[in-house]
Design a protein around this motif. Structure first.
Motif, PDB file in Angstrom:
ATOM      1  N   ASP A  56       8.665  41.590  56.060  1.00  0.00           N
ATOM      2  CA  ASP A  56       7.606  41.023  55.631  1.00  0.00           C
ATOM      3  C   ASP A  56       6.736  40.797  56.666  1.00  0.00           C
ATOM      4  OD1 ASP A  56       5.931  39.694  53.868  1.00  0.00           O
ATOM      5  OD2 ASP A  56       6.809  37.705  53.988  1.00  0.00           O
ATOM      6  N   GLU A  57       5.687  41.697  56.405  1.00  0.00           N
ATOM      7  CA  GLU A  57       4.287  41.451  57.310  1.00  0.00           C
ATOM      8  C   GLU A  57       3.207  41.142  56.650  1.00  0.00           C
ATOM      9  OE1 GLU A  57       3.773  45.364  59.201  1.00  0.00           O
ATOM     10  OE2 GLU A  57       5.499  45.326  60.221  1.00  0.00           O
ATOM     11  N   ASP A  78      14.387  40.261  60.170  1.00  0.00           N
ATOM     12  CA  ASP A  78      13.240  40.769  61.274  1.00  0.00           C
ATOM     13  C   ASP A  78      13.989  41.906  62.055  1.00  0.00           C
ATOM     14  OD1 ASP A  78      15.421  39.300  62.523  1.00  0.00           O
ATOM     15  OD2 ASP A  78      14.091  37.841  63.589  1.00  0.00           O
ATOM     16  N   PRO A 100       4.236  45.799  54.091  1.00  0.00           N
ATOM     17  CA  PRO A 100       3.242  45.788  55.457  1.00  0.00           C
ATOM     18  C   PRO A 100       1.818  45.057  55.203  1.00  0.00           C
ATOM     19  CG  PRO A 100       2.911  47.900  53.858  1.00  0.00           C
ATOM     20  CD  PRO A 100       3.851  46.763  53.157  1.00  0.00           C
ATOM     21  N   ALA A 101       1.373  44.856  56.442  1.00  0.00           N
ATOM     22  CA  ALA A 101       0.182  44.067  56.651  1.00  0.00           C
ATOM     23  C   ALA A 101      -0.902  44.824  55.963  1.00  0.00           C
ATOM     24  CB  ALA A 101      -0.087  43.908  58.159  1.00  0.00           C
TER      25      ALA A 101
END
Length: 422
Positions: A56-57, A78, A100-101
């Protein structure tokens, strides 16, 4: 006429007393139930939640986990993606979800990805959970309150109501469409199978020279009509038996299937699949009567042509090219099933349900999905009856000459000459 009935009775009793008639009558409903039930059981929930790791970004792991609920056990990881992929290959995880971010911001080229070993149910519900979480995050980023987001996501039910001269009723559109397809397929198979049974019977009697003995006692037309009516009665009896057995088996097996695979029914009410109320609601008396009448009309129309084809050849292998001319018109309605179901009141649908070569199958489909005026049903039956009378007259001319012809495989030109001169 007594000779025709005598031949019809003989054909009927000889076939219904055979073991194959009993086997087919019992096997078809069971096979139909198996075709429906096995996928239902195969795709049912096995009771084990998927094990999903999330990289999770985007800050959405919690929302995705809430959206998945009991369908998955979520682990926020992570570790490197390669390590998580190895766990998927080892069977330690069912999938890895990468958020993704920039996903919430909608940046170009930014997409969520789900890594799994494959299969139709791989990531079942993950896509919807991600979409729900992203939409909620975007709405909150735009300043929407939690109450506004909840109101936006709340569902709204829509009942489809069929309007007819007899009154309005809530319409199970998908169920009616499936019923239309089932009835049309049953009609197609019945006409084809029992029509070809007539053809094979004629070829067999001709090749064994039995027809020469029979023709010395009865007129060819009486012989042909006796075979057509007798085998048609066999088909009608088998269809009636299939209907009764299918209804009884489905009602009895429905609760058991729902108990074994409750998730396969989705959000449908417990008494919807296989339920007597659902079946009786869609199978109206008018539709059942129409099905029988159109089956008889379609069978009589096509079986007379199959009898003519059988009389024109000495063995079944010689009939391939000739029977194509008969089989092709039976196949054409199958290609228009969806069209008629989607536009039952259109001009082309009206034509196809009045045209005798296509009306036996497509009128039943149209009646299953829409309210068809009585005059159109009556006109369709009248045209079908007129077409049968005309076709039986032509087929009888071919039959009269063909049953006593041997050695030469006739061409279409020969058949036309028989029609003109017989």
């Amino acid at each position: 006429m007594n000779k025709t009935l005598l031949i019809a009775t003989s054909e009927y009793l000889r076939r219904v007393r055979s073991k194959w008639f009993v086997v087919a009558t019992l096997a078809v409903p069971l096979l139909a139930l198996a075709v429906f039930a096995l996928p239902m059981l195969a795709f049912s929930d096995d009771g084990e939640a998927d094990r999903v790791a999330i990289l999770d970004e985007a800050g959405l792991a919690g929302s995705v986990a809430d959206a998945l609920g009991d369908r998955a056990t979520v682990e926020v990881a992570d570790a490197p993606l390669d390590t998580l992929r190895a766990r998927v290959l080892d069977g330690d995880l069912d999938g890895v979800l990468v958020l993704p971010a920039g996903l919430v911001a909608g940046d170009d080229g930014v997409r969520a990805r789900y890594f799994a070993r494959g299969g139709l149910d791989a990531g079942d519900g993950v896509g919807g959970a991600v979409r729900e979480a992203v939409r909620r995050a975007r709405a909150q980023a735009a300043g929407a309150s939690p109450e506004a987001v909840a109101a936006y996501e709340s569902g709204v039910e829509l009942d489809r109501v069929t309007v007819s001269a007899d009154g309005d009723e809530t319409d199970a559109a998908f169920g009616r469409y499936m019923l239309a397809n089932l009835l049309s397929l049953l009609m197609y198979l019945a006409i084809l199978v029992f029509g070809m049974m007539v053809m094979r019977g004629v070829i067999e009697e001709k090749s064994n020279r039995i027809v020469e003995v029979v023709a010395s006692s009865v007129r060819p037309f009486e012989l042909m009509m006796g075979k057509v009516l007798g085998i048609g009665a066999v088909g009608l009896s088998q269809l009636l038996a299939w209907g009764v057995l299918t209804f009884g088996i489905s009602v009895a097996a429905g609760p058991l299937l729902l108990a074994l695979a409750p998730d396969a029914a989705g959000d449908a009410p417990a008494d919807a699949p296989f339920g007597p109320d659902m079946i009786s609601g869609m199978l109206s008396p008018g539709l059942l009567v129409a099905f029988v009448l159109f089956f008889l009309g379609g069978y009589l129309l096509y079986s007379s042509l199959f009898a003519a084809v059988g009389s024109a050849v000495d063995q079944e292998s010689d009939a391939q090219s000739l029977q194509t001319v008969v089989v092709l018109p039976i196949m054409i309605p199958i290609f228009f099933l969806t069209f008629v179901a989607n536009d039952p009141d259109g001009g082309l649908s009206l034509f196809l349900t009045l045209f005798p070569l296509t009306s036996p199958i497509l009128m039943v489909v149209r009646m299953a999905v829409a309210d068809v005026p009585v005059w159109q049903v009556a006109l369709s039956l009248a045209l079908l009856a007129a077409a049968f009378v005309g076709m039986i007259a032509l087929a009888a001319r071919v039959y009269r000459v063909g049953i006593l012809m041997y050695g030469k495989k006739p061409s279409l030109a020969d058949l036309w000459r028989w029609v003109r001169t017989a």
